[in-house]
Design an enzyme around this catalytic site. Structure first.
Site, short mmCIF file in Angstrom:
data_model
loop_
_atom_site.label_atom_id
_atom_site.label_comp_id
_atom_site.label_asym_id
_atom_site.label_seq_id
_atom_site.Cartn_x
_atom_site.Cartn_y
_atom_site.Cartn_z
N ARG A 125 13.75 11.37 -13.87
CA ARG A 125 13.15 10.18 -14.48
C ARG A 125 14.22 9.12 -14.61
NH1 ARG A 125 12.04 11.23 -20.07
NH2 ARG A 125 13.78 9.84 -20.39
N GLU A 144 19.75 4.90 -17.31
CA GLU A 144 20.32 6.13 -16.74
C GLU A 144 19.26 6.81 -15.92
OE1 GLU A 144 20.85 9.61 -19.09
OE2 GLU A 144 19.06 9.26 -20.27
N ASN A 146 17.75 10.74 -15.41
CA ASN A 146 17.77 12.10 -15.94
C ASN A 146 17.42 13.06 -14.82
OD1 ASN A 146 17.84 11.43 -19.00
ND2 ASN A 146 16.24 10.13 -18.17
N SER A 151 11.70 14.72 -19.72
CA SER A 151 10.52 15.17 -20.46
C SER A 151 9.51 14.06 -20.70
CB SER A 151 10.95 15.81 -21.77
OG SER A 151 11.65 14.86 -22.54
N LYS A 305 26.82 10.52 -16.43
CA LYS A 305 27.07 9.09 -16.59
C LYS A 305 28.28 8.64 -15.78
CE LYS A 305 24.11 8.95 -20.41
NZ LYS A 305 23.44 10.24 -20.55
N LYS A 364 29.78 5.43 -23.62
CA LYS A 364 28.97 6.64 -23.37
C LYS A 364 29.81 7.85 -22.97
CE LYS A 364 24.76 4.36 -21.85
NZ LYS A 364 23.61 4.51 -20.94
N GLU A 368 23.71 14.24 -22.75
CA GLU A 368 22.30 13.93 -22.61
C GLU A 368 21.61 14.21 -23.93
OE1 GLU A 368 21.07 12.74 -19.78
OE2 GLU A 368 23.02 12.94 -18.81
N GLY A 369 20.41 13.69 -24.06
CA GLY A 369 19.58 14.08 -25.20
C GLY A 369 19.54 13.07 -26.33
N ARG A 450 8.62 4.16 -23.68
CA ARG A 450 9.00 4.52 -25.05
C ARG A 450 9.44 3.26 -25.76
NH1 ARG A 450 13.59 8.63 -23.78
NH2 ARG A 450 13.86 7.06 -22.17
P1 ADP Z 1 20.91 10.02 -23.13
O1 ADP Z 1 21.30 10.82 -21.96
O2 ADP Z 1 21.48 10.50 -24.42
O3 ADP Z 1 19.43 9.76 -23.17
P2 ADP Z 1 21.12 7.19 -22.49
O4 ADP Z 1 22.09 6.60 -21.56
O5 ADP Z 1 19.71 7.22 -22.03
O6 ADP Z 1 21.65 8.63 -22.90
O7 ADP Z 1 21.21 6.41 -23.87
C1 ADP Z 1 20.41 6.76 -24.98
C2 ADP Z 1 19.71 5.54 -25.53
O8 ADP Z 1 20.65 4.54 -25.87
C3 ADP Z 1 18.76 4.87 -24.55
O9 ADP Z 1 17.48 5.46 -24.60
C4 ADP Z 1 18.78 3.45 -25.01
O10 ADP Z 1 17.89 3.28 -26.10
C5 ADP Z 1 20.17 3.25 -25.54
N1 ADP Z 1 21.06 2.70 -24.47
C6 ADP Z 1 21.74 3.39 -23.56
N2 ADP Z 1 22.42 2.59 -22.73
C7 ADP Z 1 22.16 1.35 -23.14
C8 ADP Z 1 22.57 0.05 -22.68
N3 ADP Z 1 23.38 -0.08 -21.64
N4 ADP Z 1 22.10 -1.02 -23.34
C9 ADP Z 1 21.27 -0.89 -24.40
N5 ADP Z 1 20.86 0.30 -24.89
C10 ADP Z 1 21.29 1.40 -24.26
MG MG Z 2 18.30 8.61 -21.95
#
Ligand code: ADP
Ligand code: MG
Length: 474
Positions: A125, A144, A146, A151, A305, A364, A368-369, A450
């Site tokens: 996803r 990102e 996944n 899920s 990442k 970052k 994940e999660g 979401r």
């Molecule tokens: P994870 O693998 O923990 O889901 P993500 O990269 O998806 O990591 O980051 C988790 C959440 O943080 C995202 O769902 C989003 O809400 C926020 N986020 C992540 N990267 C960004 C970004 N570059 N700008 C704004 N919000 C972000």
């Molecule tokens: Mg995410």
């Protein structure tokens, strides 16, 4: 974005009545989660949090996200097959990040022994936010991808009926008809079914690696149900059970409780806390087998990442997808700014920029999660502390996406109905199957929207921050 639900959000009494109707419909449709009090039992369940109204999403961005999904599928698959790229990309990270290092160790061991698996299945996803550009127009930017345990494909199949219901109650028939139908769980199941078929053993099963406490069971059941409808049986086991009852025969076919496994579908194994020593052994056993792993260890690593950041470097996409300039252009258009924090000048400069303008960046780690990223003052403190240590290579820095906030109502069990300022994240589900060198399936199979209140920087639905939503195309 252009408009919103305007005056509807002003009438508190009407909102409360609508919310009652919406919640009952959500329960009736199966938009369910187990409760945090009883995460191992389905005796008492509640609704998964969701928005009262669908959120406005520009059709053009929705179409763009769909259009690039097959490219992302190919890209992930290409990365997973490129051992040199993975090794080079993750070299600095695995020195300092124990979790990625362990995954990488298994990857190396499997390569050394020779990969027994011949059929590969990706269920991923790709997530995006809508960056508000200088002229005010929204632009699709990837957050990102996944590649493991992606899920909410199951519950996302059931939320369109809830939003259609809400709009129908308001006699907004035309608007209700605009809510897109969506069935990711069916598409994900078709991918698993294809991999199962190519594995080629009529009595073999699908093994779902499950967590002990799984609140999101109904999301997973949606996929299991689709498989059973095709006479493909699914067994759910924890890693512990695999280490006790799993074995390989001389052809490295995988057996669990004496039953042959065609496909291993991981809904566990993406966070460090999910692995004991015993679980790492179980993961290695699964990876060594010829069963189709979804994902195999290389594909899990392709979703880190650090890989995402390296893919944004000039020339990388061209190297991985040679002769496909259009795919490369589509992919690159969705990339936000991504910066390596490896030791050296480039990393030093990225840190200096983030310290000078913290609100423009996200830090970052390889996790994940949800809930792991650092923002604002926390990011500043972490960067100051990491600056002179090699540990910084286990993080990446990313441009912070700033979507234009809008109003919606987030419905959660036990919380009052309240209008809040929100932002959304769009995910597109992708499925591909490869047999040897031949890609036999490459599709997008649906979406997930979401939405969360703007005060939460991080976190998804499972983390209790975001709620399920539907795009209302405009
Ligand atoms: P994870 O693998 O923990 O889901 P993500 O990269 O998806 O990591 O980051 C988790 C959440 O943080 C995202 O769902 C989003 O809400 C926020 N986020 C992540 N990267 C960004 C970004 N570059 N700008 C704004 N919000 C972000
Ligand atoms: Mg995410």
């Amino acid at each position: 974005m252009a408009t919103n639900w305007g005056s509807l959000l002003q009438d508190e009494q009407q909102l409360e009545e609508l919310a009652r109707q919406a919640v009952d419909r959500a329960l009736a449709e199966g938009v369910l989660l187990r409760t945090s009090q009883e995460p191992t039992s389905s005796d008492v369940v509640s609704y998964a949090p969701f928005t009262l109204f669908p959120s406005l999403v520009p059709s053009a961005l929705l179409e763009q996200a769909y259009a690039v999904q097959m490219d992302f599928n190919m890209l992930v698959d290409a990365v997973s097959q490129n051992a040199a790229f993975l090794e080079q990309t993750l070299a600095s990270t695995i020195k300092r990040d124990d979790f990625t290092a362990r995954l990488f160790d298994i990857h190396k061991q499997v390569l050394k022994e020779g990969i027994a698996q011949t059929v590969f299945l990706g269920l991923n996803r790709s997530d995006y936010m809508f960056q508000c550009s200088a002229d005010g127009s929204p632009v699709l930017k990837q957050i990102e991808i996944n590649t493991i345990s992606a899920s909410f494909g199951g519950l996302a199949s059931r939320t369109p009926a809830v939003h259609r219901h809400v709009l129908s109650v308001l006699s907004k028939t035309k608007e209700a008809a605009k809510i897109l139908s969506n069935n990711p769980s069916k598409g994900l199941a078709l991918g698993i079914a294809k991999a199962w078929e190519l594995y080629g053993s009529a009595n073999a099963l699908v093994l779902l690696i499950a967590q002990e406490k799984e609140r999101n069971i109904f999301d997973q059941r949606a996929i299991e149900n689709e498989l059973l409808a095709r006479n493909i049986h699914v067994i759910r086991r924890r890693f512990e059970a695999i280490s006790e009852k799993g074995s390989l025969d001389q052809d490295r076919r995988l057996f669990v409780d004496g039953q042959e496994v065609a496909v291993v579908y991981f809904r566990d194994g993406y966070m460090p806390c999910q692995y004991s020593l015993q679980n790492w052994e179980a993961r290695l056993l699964l990876e060594r087998s010829c069963a189709v792993k979804c994902p195999d260890i290389a594909t899990q690593l392709a979703g880190t990442k650090k890989v995402q950041q390296e893919l944004s470097r000039a020339g990388m996409l061209e190297m991985l997808l040679p002769g496909q300039p259009e795919a490369v252009a589509r992919l690159r258009a969705t990339f936000a700014g991504l910066y390596s924090l490896d030791m050296g000048e480039e990393g030093d400069q990225a840190i200096a920029e983030a310290l000078a303008a913290p609100s423009r960046f996200v830090l970052k780690p390889q996790r994940e999660g949800g809930g792991n990223n650092l923002y604002g003052e926390e990011m500043v403190q972490a960067l100051k502390q990491l600056k002179d240590s090699e540990e910084r290579a286990s993080y990446i820095l990313m441009e912070k996406i700033e979507p234009e906030p809008f109003e919606n109502c987030l419905l959660r069990p036990g919380s009052p109905v309240q209008v809040v300022q929100c932002i959304s994240e769009l995910g597109i589900f992708g499925v591909y199957v490869r047999q040897g060198k031949t890609l036999v399936m490459n599709k997008h199979v649906g979406h997930l929207l979401r939405t969360k209140a703007i005060e939460h920087a991080d976190g998804g639905v499972a983390a209790g921050v975001a709620v399920l939503d539907n795009p209302y195309p405009v």
